[in-house]
Scaffold this active site. Sequence first.
Site, PDB file in Angstrom:
ATOM      1  N   ALA C  53      18.105  26.333  34.885  1.00 33.84           N
ATOM      2  CA  ALA C  53      18.416  27.756  35.083  1.00 33.84           C
ATOM      3  C   ALA C  53      19.928  27.885  35.034  1.00 33.84           C
ATOM      4  CB  ALA C  53      17.885  28.234  36.423  1.00 33.84           C
ATOM      5  N   GLU C  54      20.435  28.812  34.224  1.00 33.55           N
ATOM      6  CA  GLU C  54      21.878  28.835  33.974  1.00 33.55           C
ATOM      7  C   GLU C  54      22.683  29.220  35.203  1.00 33.55           C
ATOM      8  OE1 GLU C  54      19.668  30.707  32.327  1.00 33.55           O
ATOM      9  OE2 GLU C  54      20.448  32.693  31.801  1.00 33.55           O
ATOM     10  N   ASN C  55      22.006  29.740  36.237  1.00 30.97           N
ATOM     11  CA  ASN C  55      22.726  30.005  37.483  1.00 30.97           C
ATOM     12  C   ASN C  55      22.977  28.736  38.293  1.00 30.97           C
ATOM     13  OD1 ASN C  55      19.833  30.350  37.586  1.00 30.97           O
ATOM     14  ND2 ASN C  55      20.047  30.792  39.754  1.00 30.97           N
ATOM     15  N   SER C  94      27.270  24.535  34.557  1.00 33.79           N
ATOM     16  CA  SER C  94      26.018  24.928  33.917  1.00 33.79           C
ATOM     17  C   SER C  94      26.239  25.296  32.451  1.00 33.79           C
ATOM     18  CB  SER C  94      25.415  26.117  34.667  1.00 33.79           C
ATOM     19  OG  SER C  94      24.179  26.465  34.101  1.00 33.79           O
TER      20      SER C  94
END
Lengths: 230, 230, 224, 224
Positions: C53-55, C94
């Site tokens: 998840a890019e967060n 990320s």
Amino acid sequence: MQAEVFDTPDAAVSDIPDGATILVGGFVSAGTPSNLILALKQTGQTGLTAVANNIGLGDLLDELCEDRQLAKVIATFAIRASGTRSSRFEAQYRAGEAELELVPQGTLIERLRAGGAGLGGVLTKTGLGTTMAEGKQTLELDGERWLLERPLRGDVALLKAWRGDRHGNLQYRLAGLNFNPVMATAADLVIAEVEQIVEPGEIPPESVGTPAIYVDRLVQCEPIPVRWDG
Amino acid sequence: MQAEVFDTPDAAVSDIPDGATILVGGFVSAGTPSNLILALKQTGQTGLTAVANNIGLGDLLDELCEDRQLAKVIATFAIRASGTRSSRFEAQYRAGEAELELVPQGTLIERLRAGGAGLGGVLTKTGLGTTMAEGKQTLELDGERWLLERPLRGDVALLKAWRGDRHGNLQYRLAGLNFNPVMATAADLVIAEVEQIVEPGEIPPESVGTPAIYVDRLVQCEPIPVRWDG
Amino acid sequence: MTNATPPAGLSRELIALRAARELEPGWVVNLGIGLPTLVAGFVEPSDNILFQAENGILGYSGISESDFDSDLINAGGQPVDLVPGASFFDTADSFAMIRGGHIDAAVLGGLQVSEQGDLANWYVPARGGGSVGGAMDLAVGARKLIIAMAHVTREGEPRIVEACDYPLTAERCVDVIITDLAVIDVTESGLMLRERAPGITAAAVEEWTGAALLIPDDVPEMSL
Amino acid sequence: MTNATPPAGLSRELIALRAARELEPGWVVNLGIGLPTLVAGFVEPSDNILFQAENGILGYSGISESDFDSDLINAGGQPVDLVPGASFFDTADSFAMIRGGHIDAAVLGGLQVSEQGDLANWYVPARGGGSVGGAMDLAVGARKLIIAMAHVTREGEPRIVEACDYPLTAERCVDVIITDLAVIDVTESGLMLRERAPGITAAAVEEWTGAALLIPDDVPEMSL
């Protein structure tokens, strides 16, 4: 090297001036300084530029639009394509009352990092051939084309961490890191809300997510739960 | 997403080819993959380029010069000004048998980071007006001059961490981080020596210094103590 | 292209299931907001696919049914469960992972895909403003880019077009398009029909596609 | 400049002590390898000065007398003790801190300093090769740059010169020069003698300095 500890979020943000550029940490519900955002609403300051991953995704940043405090938002999520839900910011943006600069997420974080790390910019492929490249310099190096992205800094950063010690070290939990550690490096005044204030040494040196020197102000408060369900 | 676990450092590095560019983590004695370096010595491969913070500062990288394995070193510390102690590398450099590219430390890490992060380069003030700027592009932006530094990658990275899990997650201790986490992102084949191999989940997700996806090979071995006293 | 109603193809869930079949064991995969998040529900645990998840999460297994923890969400804001060996990192790390080519595949939604594999998925001209999130970085950085979307708009306009008229996310980035009607590969020679949805003919796919489509002699029906 | 022997000034330890007096309470300070590392021994704990080591430590108090831990060293390879509230980070974050202007002061050694505050401290032409370490980043990034060095070379040549003939570390970066003979500020108007070492006259400092020196009427002797 002591961070100044404030009793309330209101006191911690009381001297932010009109027109300030404010970096707001967090990603939707994670690591979002909701107490500080609501305190900023109480100040009534206007003409603010907010730099944040998102506005109107369950976050409370949209609250600042109630009294038209935001002149500009620099974000990655702002106006939803589906249009099923709208935000106050969206209405003000459509009315031409607030400006929007949409930035790809990886570029936003690199611009902030450059701002904090003394770099004059970075070269990325992200945004090449899109409207994001308009007005920006491109470089061709060894036959490859790159887009030059410039640094971004704030006057103030509002952060959320799990624990903070009195020196200003911050420890994050789970996916609460996101934009917070980089934003901590890229503003003149850094204010963090934390769930607990502890003594220096209680956060193990390996677990410090933001070193003390970046943090100017700390305030302990109950996190305000927010949620976005898409 | 399993890292391949090797029984010995020798086995872990046995297929590194002649002429490879090898990123070597560590800073003097901290986080330095001494077992892997000595294993690389056993392979006898030649024409290697080593990218490391230092050579000849108590580290074992200089051992690779015994059999003239290093054609080139890219480093921040290489030839001491005082001349009180010399290294094999220094002798080979002076004899024109090995090449040296000296890079400022902050620039070396940014070049490696760019190499791992898909960036085409970064703009820095470091090195402007010095011999480090020779042959490099400078940009003037808003009246300020910047030096463009390009990405750097390796064919192989040799790292040292405290613990590694079978997926490849690495956990560092104390100041053992230094170049290791960034080098992990910037090589095609990443080999880590660790003091302990543990099961996935034993390293808390918040304590992972290098996420599993970057690590291809793991080998558990007793760290070899090295020391430099200036 | 006609004014008729397009044929009924796969549901959103079945598009997600079919997209999941594109993922290979051991891959690291990022899922976009919306339909793509459903993909996490259709992979076999034994395939050891790691979702990013890019967060700032590597290694979530899917949407969590347990209590909501505001600090443990995916990029769509949904609560997630972690697999053993997961890790957290900040947004800079990320996107270093994403932009640096360390993600094997991304499954994103689409508004339009062109013959050359250009993607438009962040800005609806009629709505303006837009939300780009991590889409541009994922389109540039993911080794394989899978677009999961409806074959046509609600108004019956093709989303697969000669050239996108919506603003681009990235040029020449799409590898595969998975829709309610078909699986289409973006190849050097052009768009190649690989599979038809059950009950959908190659001719129907062609009819609802706004770009030249290469159609092999035998186009198998998807097995779902 | 003469061929005579320069007068006996401060010892290395006293140069370090005098450099320590330039540091203000609460500052974050990086110390270069060699003489500057001695500075850590001369600050008052009550001043809460935090030492940063560019290999990834914020908050070491000084050189450790206890067992050597190879993972707990400063940039000179020496074992260090930590203060409560210390932190570790990687080299990228460390140089973001340095280059980004978050370090209040750096104390570095010097080979030559010019009238304009140019610094040369990484390359001795007679030796070649060189070791630059973090010096160029510190020279560019530290808010206050203090150079601690011998006033002249072993051969009696001035190190404070009109223009450096050694390769530069950075241009116009030095704020203060502290030597065995004097404290000299780099100002807009030029090099300004601020203090003399005990027993050293302003005339002697001038004699052993290879650049124009502004000398106020009253130049106090250092109090050590």
